[in-house]
Design an enzyme around this catalytic site. Structure first.
Site, mmCIF file in Angstrom:
data_model
loop_
_atom_site.group_PDB
_atom_site.id
_atom_site.type_symbol
_atom_site.label_atom_id
_atom_site.label_comp_id
_atom_site.label_asym_id
_atom_site.label_seq_id
_atom_site.Cartn_x
_atom_site.Cartn_y
_atom_site.Cartn_z
ATOM 1 N N ASP A 212 -3.087 -3.923 -19.079
ATOM 2 C CA ASP A 212 -2.193 -2.758 -19.256
ATOM 3 C C ASP A 212 -2.365 -2.111 -20.636
ATOM 4 O O ASP A 212 -1.459 -1.442 -21.132
ATOM 5 C CB ASP A 212 -0.726 -3.175 -19.058
ATOM 6 C CG ASP A 212 -0.475 -3.683 -17.645
ATOM 7 O OD1 ASP A 212 0.374 -4.578 -17.488
ATOM 8 O OD2 ASP A 212 -1.162 -3.211 -16.713
ATOM 9 N N GLY B 221 0.770 -1.236 0.000
ATOM 10 C CA GLY B 221 0.000 0.000 0.000
ATOM 11 C C GLY B 221 0.800 1.284 0.000
ATOM 12 O O GLY B 221 0.306 2.322 0.440
ATOM 13 N N GLU C 72 6.263 6.448 -9.209
ATOM 14 C CA GLU C 72 4.910 6.049 -8.822
ATOM 15 C C GLU C 72 4.274 6.965 -7.784
ATOM 16 O O GLU C 72 3.128 7.424 -7.954
ATOM 17 C CB GLU C 72 4.914 4.616 -8.291
ATOM 18 C CG GLU C 72 5.339 3.597 -9.340
ATOM 19 C CD GLU C 72 5.404 2.215 -8.773
ATOM 20 O OE1 GLU C 72 4.530 1.858 -7.971
ATOM 21 O OE2 GLU C 72 6.323 1.464 -9.149
ATOM 22 N N ASN D 8 1.594 3.011 -2.590
ATOM 23 C CA ASN D 8 0.915 3.924 -3.531
ATOM 24 C C ASN D 8 -0.366 4.485 -2.910
ATOM 25 O O ASN D 8 -0.691 5.656 -3.088
ATOM 26 C CB ASN D 8 0.605 3.206 -4.845
ATOM 27 C CG ASN D 8 1.804 3.206 -5.782
ATOM 28 O OD1 ASN D 8 2.135 4.214 -6.374
ATOM 29 N ND2 ASN D 8 2.477 2.079 -5.864
ATOM 30 N N HIS E 44 1.245 1.309 -13.349
ATOM 31 C CA HIS E 44 2.070 0.176 -13.780
ATOM 32 C C HIS E 44 3.540 0.590 -13.719
ATOM 33 O O HIS E 44 3.886 1.676 -14.204
ATOM 34 C CB HIS E 44 1.692 -0.274 -15.193
ATOM 35 C CG HIS E 44 2.521 -1.432 -15.671
ATOM 36 N ND1 HIS E 44 2.324 -2.718 -15.218
ATOM 37 C CD2 HIS E 44 3.578 -1.473 -16.506
ATOM 38 C CE1 HIS E 44 3.231 -3.508 -15.779
ATOM 39 N NE2 HIS E 44 3.997 -2.785 -16.558
ATOM 40 N N ASN F 107 -5.008 2.542 -13.338
ATOM 41 C CA ASN F 107 -4.012 1.631 -12.772
ATOM 42 C C ASN F 107 -2.639 2.284 -12.848
ATOM 43 O O ASN F 107 -2.362 3.069 -13.769
ATOM 44 C CB ASN F 107 -4.000 0.307 -13.561
ATOM 45 C CG ASN F 107 -2.980 -0.692 -13.032
ATOM 46 O OD1 ASN F 107 -2.934 -0.973 -11.848
ATOM 47 N ND2 ASN F 107 -2.135 -1.202 -13.926
ATOM 48 N N LEU G 210 -3.577 -7.081 -7.447
ATOM 49 C CA LEU G 210 -3.188 -8.258 -8.232
ATOM 50 C C LEU G 210 -4.384 -9.164 -8.468
ATOM 51 O O LEU G 210 -4.537 -10.204 -7.846
ATOM 52 C CB LEU G 210 -2.063 -9.013 -7.502
ATOM 53 C CG LEU G 210 -0.796 -8.185 -7.256
ATOM 54 C CD1 LEU G 210 0.230 -8.981 -6.488
ATOM 55 C CD2 LEU G 210 -0.230 -7.684 -8.588
#
Ligand code: GRF
Length: 203
Positions: free
Chosen positions: A154, A15, A184, A17, A113, A111, A94
């Site tokens: 993606d 977590g 990120e 992000n 990536h 999302n 995931l």
């Protein structure tokens, strides 16, 4: 002042992000959005603890407990509707969401990536794999991408990207950490803030 954009974050792991989003909201960097729900698909996800510490509703929803993907997504939809989520952020989530789920929230799921899509992405490219592939290929620059989620892993429209240098001697772990710190954790809050501003203006 119209109501803020209601953000739900889906996470499976540590977590960091999510924490970047929480910190950005608290510091006023996400003016038109508020995180109202965190859903974790693993009991062990520390992301749930981060949410609770921030006073955000955190729910653990597992495929196992829901009898499979269909029940899992049904329960997530119930929660998303309960909290009237406008925007869904996958932050290290995931699980491959079904086409039905993704179509239900068309252009409302984003999302993060850990590569510069279209490099090192698609089925199986998660965790350390994108970084291992970048080192294997010998690229001098990698980074992170925020994109809309569609039916292709993606493959959705790219919203924002941030580049990071690959340095001599990098291991996958060292590179992953640099991409998180320098890309990120900066890119996702900025992209979410921008999306909330745009969604708010369209109201
Ligand atoms: C990050 O590397 C992110 O790019 C990827 O999964 C990882 C999640 O890390 N999608 P965290 O759970 O946000 O710490």
């Amino acid at each position: 002042m119209s109501e803020k954009i209601r953000i739900a974050v889906l996470a499976s792991g540590g977590g960091t992000n999510l924490q970047a989003l929480i910190d950005a909201e608290h510091s006023g960097k996400i003016k038109n959005g508020e995180i109202v729900l965190v859903i974790c698909n693993r009991k062990s996800a520390y992301a749930a603890e981060r949410a609770k510490s921030a006073g955000i509703r955190a729910e653990i929803v597992t495929r196992k407990a829901c009898g499979g993907q269909e029940g899992f997504e049904k329960r997530m939809i119930e929660l998303l509707e309960e909290e009237r989520a406008d925007l869904i952020v996958l932050a290290g989530f995931l699980n491959i969401l079904s086409n039905d789920f993704v179509r239900r929230y068309d252009h409302r799921i984003v999302n993060i990536h850990p590569s510069l899509i279209p490099a090192f992405c698609g089925e199986g490219f998660y965790g350390l794999v994108p970084h291992e592939a970048a080192l294997e290929r010998g690229v001098k620059v990698t980074g992170a991408t925020v994109h809309f989620v569609n039916e292709v892993a993606d493959g959705g429209e790219i919203i924002a990207q941030k580049a990071v240098e690959v340095l001599p001697g990098d291991t996958p772990e060292v590179l992953q950490r640099r991409v998180m710190e320098q890309a990120e954790w900066i890119l996702l809050p900025a992209a979410v803030s921008q999306l909330c501003d745009e969604m708010s203006a369209e109201r």
